[in-house]
Design a protein around this motif. Structure first.
Motif, mmCIF file in Angstrom:
data_model
loop_
_atom_site.group_PDB
_atom_site.id
_atom_site.type_symbol
_atom_site.label_atom_id
_atom_site.label_comp_id
_atom_site.label_asym_id
_atom_site.label_seq_id
_atom_site.Cartn_x
_atom_site.Cartn_y
_atom_site.Cartn_z
ATOM 1 N N LEU A 384 0.830 -1.206 0.000
ATOM 2 C CA LEU A 384 0.000 0.000 0.000
ATOM 3 C C LEU A 384 0.863 1.255 0.000
ATOM 4 C CD1 LEU A 384 -2.619 -1.051 2.739
ATOM 5 C CD2 LEU A 384 -2.615 -1.556 0.280
ATOM 6 N N CYS A 385 0.333 2.322 -0.609
ATOM 7 C CA CYS A 385 1.056 3.591 -0.707
ATOM 8 C C CYS A 385 0.236 4.696 -0.055
ATOM 9 C CB CYS A 385 1.206 4.010 -2.166
ATOM 10 S SG CYS A 385 2.026 2.817 -3.185
ATOM 11 N N ILE A 386 0.873 5.466 0.810
ATOM 12 C CA ILE A 386 0.210 6.672 1.337
ATOM 13 C C ILE A 386 0.646 7.859 0.473
ATOM 14 C CG2 ILE A 386 0.061 8.265 3.290
ATOM 15 C CD1 ILE A 386 0.414 5.923 5.168
ATOM 16 N N ILE A 387 -0.345 8.569 -0.066
ATOM 17 C CA ILE A 387 -0.071 9.727 -0.922
ATOM 18 C C ILE A 387 -0.777 10.935 -0.300
ATOM 19 C CG2 ILE A 387 -0.318 10.677 -3.262
ATOM 20 C CD1 ILE A 387 -0.625 7.754 -4.255
ATOM 21 N N PRO A 388 -0.008 11.964 0.078
ATOM 22 C CA PRO A 388 -0.659 13.116 0.714
ATOM 23 C C PRO A 388 -1.285 14.070 -0.305
ATOM 24 C CG PRO A 388 1.732 13.399 0.683
ATOM 25 C CD PRO A 388 1.452 12.092 0.020
ATOM 26 N N TYR A 389 -2.355 14.776 0.155
ATOM 27 C CA TYR A 389 -2.968 15.817 -0.683
ATOM 28 C C TYR A 389 -3.242 17.054 0.164
ATOM 29 C CZ TYR A 389 -7.533 14.467 1.347
ATOM 30 O OH TYR A 389 -8.561 14.217 2.220
ATOM 31 N N GLN A 390 -3.312 18.218 -0.540
ATOM 32 C CA GLN A 390 -3.509 19.508 0.155
ATOM 33 C C GLN A 390 -4.977 19.768 0.471
ATOM 34 O OE1 GLN A 390 -1.397 21.923 0.989
ATOM 35 N NE2 GLN A 390 0.501 21.579 -0.163
ATOM 36 N N ASP A 391 -5.819 19.589 -0.539
ATOM 37 C CA ASP A 391 -7.234 19.900 -0.356
ATOM 38 C C ASP A 391 -8.084 18.948 -1.207
ATOM 39 O OD1 ASP A 391 -6.873 20.748 -2.955
ATOM 40 O OD2 ASP A 391 -6.800 22.872 -2.453
ATOM 41 N N GLU A 392 -9.407 19.093 -1.061
ATOM 42 C CA GLU A 392 -10.334 18.178 -1.729
ATOM 43 C C GLU A 392 -10.087 18.108 -3.244
ATOM 44 O OE1 GLU A 392 -14.452 18.560 -0.235
ATOM 45 O OE2 GLU A 392 -15.008 18.417 -2.357
ATOM 46 N N ALA A 393 -9.855 19.267 -3.853
ATOM 47 C CA ALA A 393 -9.656 19.293 -5.313
ATOM 48 C C ALA A 393 -8.428 18.473 -5.691
ATOM 49 C CB ALA A 393 -9.496 20.739 -5.784
ATOM 50 N N GLU A 394 -7.374 18.587 -4.880
ATOM 51 C CA GLU A 394 -6.169 17.821 -5.210
ATOM 52 C C GLU A 394 -6.401 16.323 -4.977
ATOM 53 O OE1 GLU A 394 -1.331 17.939 -4.869
ATOM 54 O OE2 GLU A 394 -2.455 18.333 -3.034
ATOM 55 N N ALA A 395 -7.167 15.992 -3.952
ATOM 56 C CA ALA A 395 -7.472 14.572 -3.694
ATOM 57 C C ALA A 395 -8.176 13.968 -4.911
ATOM 58 C CB ALA A 395 -8.345 14.438 -2.453
ATOM 59 N N ILE A 396 -9.137 14.704 -5.456
ATOM 60 C CA ILE A 396 -9.886 14.200 -6.616
ATOM 61 C C ILE A 396 -8.966 14.092 -7.835
ATOM 62 C CG2 ILE A 396 -11.777 14.754 -8.227
ATOM 63 C CD1 ILE A 396 -13.101 16.138 -5.690
ATOM 64 N N ALA A 397 -8.115 15.107 -7.996
ATOM 65 C CA ALA A 397 -7.198 15.099 -9.146
ATOM 66 C C ALA A 397 -6.254 13.898 -9.062
ATOM 67 C CB ALA A 397 -6.405 16.401 -9.193
ATOM 68 N N ILE A 398 -5.717 13.624 -7.877
ATOM 69 C CA ILE A 398 -4.788 12.486 -7.730
ATOM 70 C C ILE A 398 -5.548 11.172 -7.948
ATOM 71 C CG2 ILE A 398 -3.284 11.217 -6.132
ATOM 72 C CD1 ILE A 398 -2.636 13.899 -4.771
ATOM 73 N N ALA A 399 -6.739 11.090 -7.361
ATOM 74 C CA ALA A 399 -7.531 9.858 -7.508
ATOM 75 C C ALA A 399 -7.756 9.540 -8.983
ATOM 76 C CB ALA A 399 -8.870 10.009 -6.789
ATOM 77 N N ASN A 400 -7.998 10.586 -9.785
ATOM 78 C CA ASN A 400 -8.305 10.371 -11.207
ATOM 79 C C ASN A 400 -7.055 10.317 -12.089
ATOM 80 O OD1 ASN A 400 -11.054 10.207 -10.838
ATOM 81 N ND2 ASN A 400 -11.378 12.414 -11.108
ATOM 82 N N ASP A 401 -5.903 10.666 -11.517
ATOM 83 C CA ASP A 401 -4.661 10.660 -12.310
ATOM 84 C C ASP A 401 -4.104 9.232 -12.328
ATOM 85 O OD1 ASP A 401 -2.281 11.052 -13.572
ATOM 86 O OD2 ASP A 401 -1.338 12.136 -11.903
ATOM 87 N N THR A 402 -4.740 8.377 -13.096
ATOM 88 C CA THR A 402 -4.370 6.973 -13.207
ATOM 89 C C THR A 402 -4.931 6.432 -14.523
ATOM 90 O OG1 THR A 402 -4.782 4.763 -12.299
ATOM 91 C CG2 THR A 402 -6.410 6.423 -11.781
ATOM 92 N N GLU A 403 -4.293 5.406 -15.044
ATOM 93 C CA GLU A 403 -4.834 4.775 -16.264
ATOM 94 C C GLU A 403 -6.090 3.974 -15.948
ATOM 95 O OE1 GLU A 403 -1.739 2.300 -17.863
ATOM 96 O OE2 GLU A 403 -0.938 3.952 -19.060
ATOM 97 N N TYR A 404 -6.255 3.642 -14.672
ATOM 98 C CA TYR A 404 -7.336 2.726 -14.289
ATOM 99 C C TYR A 404 -8.586 3.471 -13.812
ATOM 100 C CZ TYR A 404 -3.705 -0.842 -14.533
ATOM 101 O OH TYR A 404 -2.726 -1.683 -14.968
ATOM 102 N N GLY A 405 -9.656 2.724 -13.570
ATOM 103 C CA GLY A 405 -10.886 3.327 -13.073
ATOM 104 C C GLY A 405 -11.899 2.248 -12.716
ATOM 105 N N LEU A 406 -11.494 1.363 -11.792
ATOM 106 C CA LEU A 406 -12.374 0.227 -11.470
ATOM 107 C C LEU A 406 -13.182 0.477 -10.206
ATOM 108 C CD1 LEU A 406 -13.150 -2.602 -12.397
ATOM 109 C CD2 LEU A 406 -11.342 -3.523 -10.946
ATOM 110 N N SER A 407 -12.501 0.893 -9.136
ATOM 111 C CA SER A 407 -13.192 1.053 -7.861
ATOM 112 C C SER A 407 -12.516 2.171 -7.063
ATOM 113 C CB SER A 407 -13.114 -0.269 -7.084
ATOM 114 O OG SER A 407 -13.919 -0.210 -5.938
#
Ligand code: NAD
Length: 471
Positions: A384-407
């Protein structure tokens, strides 16, 4: 030693034309525990011909007849629960935290298909047209080792419900589960040829299925690379294709998260099926403001995860399925360290108390950037990897910054806020403060996680085309 010598074509067990014997390993001991004789191209052709011959009659059966057949399948699979339990533990080291579910899911998923079929509308009106949902023909169903029996039953139940016939190519590494399921399905006494089960290699039997002009549909669950090859091969004959592929799912902890509730969910989402799950939540996104507190809580929790003998009821994480997979996971742990991530728990090597099996240490990294290899590629192990984020917008951007999109999983006290975040995540499924699966909902991925959806009416509809009749 297990010796599996037969495949199932046209309603009977037969010796394959193929002669290759494939070794089966017990991953908890790294010892060979059996051999399976593999089907080859000739067997694949025979199975496709049998399914093709059975299609005209099966496609004309009534909804009631199909429900009755699925009910027989359900009963026949349910009585083999204990055999399936033994098979999933021996064959891929399913840990106690997972094996009971794995043994009951194959029957459950047939029951869910029955419910979906009961509600399914085969005919609708659209303006002046009558729209008839029409089965596609012969379906090729290809499964992975990490839930072989479940995918055989889920895909087959949906295909038969739609009126298709099927050739199933299970994972060559899952011959024990496949044998139990094939015997059960034989006992359900469906007409010969309606389903055929041929264990063989992907590059032979799988390739034939995905290229053959008499196969109208492929439903595949497995890795993204294999999915791409199937999509290319299927294009020549315009097969309809459903692909359930890999993932690199985010688990987002919002800044108001209650850690007492959240930490067990983060651990379960990340380590389910020993981390060998397409939906595993392996990128843990945490607010910078609470990073230290969350790191401490997660490090403690990961250190407490028991990796070892899958037969022990206290085991959370079992062995990796193969030596190749063990090496792969070790390689990713090394890569994480080389790229500058900081280990909070676990690391390379085997956990204390284990020797010969393909056991790994449940591992947690922090200071991971979303560009690092361990944050981008599917590891398919308990890392598992812990990835920090500054605010909600960045959390969403990081979550979506991936080739995948399953769950994805979103955890936070303010449910409205958590749902707002969930809505902005590009993923086939987003769980909010729960890990509960909903079998009535469509399941599948965006982007490289797949094409199409399984389960419920979407799963049955994926084996059909609408036909408009006017006048
Ligand atoms: P895999 O792609 O190696 O193999 C899956 C199946 O495809 C096997 O039966 C294999 O023999 C067959 N195959 C291999 N090459 C083929 C080819 N050229 N043509 C046709 N068939 C071929 O995957 P795996 O290692 O068995 O399973 C793990 C992968 O499955 C992971 O990436 C995981 O994320 C994914 N998976 C996805 C879901 C989902 O629902 N999205 C569920 C479980 C697993």
């Amino acid at each position: 030693m297990h010796h599996i010598e037969q495949i199932f074509i046209n309603g009977e067990f037969v010796i394959p034309h193929g002669t290759e014997r494939f070794d089966l390993y017990n991953p908890a001991t790294a010892q060979v525990m059996g051999q399976v004789r593999l089907a080859d191209e000739v067997d694949a052709e025979r199975a496709i011909a049998a399914a093709k011959a059975a299609f005209p009659a099966w496609s004309q059966t009534s909804k009631q007849a199909r429900i009755a057949a699925l009910k027989r399948m359900h009963a026949a699979v349910a009585v083999r629960h204990d055999d399936l339990l033994a098979a999933v533990i021996e064959e891929y080291g399913a840990p106690a935290s997972r094996s009971a579910w794995m043994a009951s899911y194959p029957a459950d998923v047939i029951a869910q298909a029955i419910e979906a079929l009961e509600a399914f509308e085969f005919e609708k009106t659209a303006g002046a047209a009558t729209v008839q949902m029409t089965p596609l023909g012969v379906a090729g169903l290809i499964t992975p080792w990490n839930s072989d029996a479940g995918f055989i039953c889920g895909k087959l139940a949906a295909a038969l419900a739609a009126g298709c016939t099927a050739v199933i190519k299970p994972s060559e590494m899952s011959a024990l589960q496949t044998r139990v399921i094939t015997e059960a399905l034989r006992d359900a006494a469906l007409p010969p040829g309606v389903f055929n089960i041929i264990t063989g290699r992907g590059e032979t039997v799988g390739e034939i299925l995905s290229r053959h002009p008499d196969v109208a549909k492929i439903s595949f669950t497995g890795s993204t690379n294999t999915g791409k090859a199937i999509l290319r091969n299927a294009a020549e004959s315009f097969k309809r294709v459903t692909l359930e592929l890999g993932g690199k799912s985010p688990t987002i902890l919002l800044d108001d998260v209650d850690l007492k509730l959240a930490i067990p969910r983060v651990i379960q989402a990340g380590f389910m099926n020993s981390g060998q799950a397409c939906v595993a939540g392996t990128r843990i996104l945490v607010p910078l403001s609470r990073k230290v507190e969350i790191e401490e809580a997660l490090a403690l929790a990961v250190t407490g995860v028991k990796s070892g003998d899958p037969r022990d009821n206290a085991t959370d994480v079992g062995p990796m399925v193969s030596e190749k997979q063990w090496q792969r996971v070790q390689g990713y742990i090394r890569k994480g360290i080389e790229e500058g991530a900081r280990l909070l728990a676990g690391g390379e090597g085997r956990p204390a108390g284990t020797q010969h099996g393909w056991f790994v240490r449940p591992t947690l990294f922090t200071e991971v950037s979303n560009q690092m290899t361990i944050a981008r590629e599917e590891i398919f192990g308990p890392v598992l990897c812990i990835i920090p984020y500054q605010d909600e917008a960045e959390a969403i951007a990081i979550a979506n910054d991936t080739e995948y999109g399953l769950s994805a999983l979103v955890l936070g006290r303010d449910v409205e806020c958590a749902r707002r975040v969930a809505q902005q995540i590009l993923s086939g499924r987003v769980l909010v403060n729960t890990l509960a699966h909903e079998p009535k909902a469509p399941f599948g991925g965006f982007k490289h996680s797949g094409v199409g959806r399984e389960m419920g009416e979407w799963g049955i509809g994926a084996f059909m085309e609408p036909k408009s009749i006017l006048g």
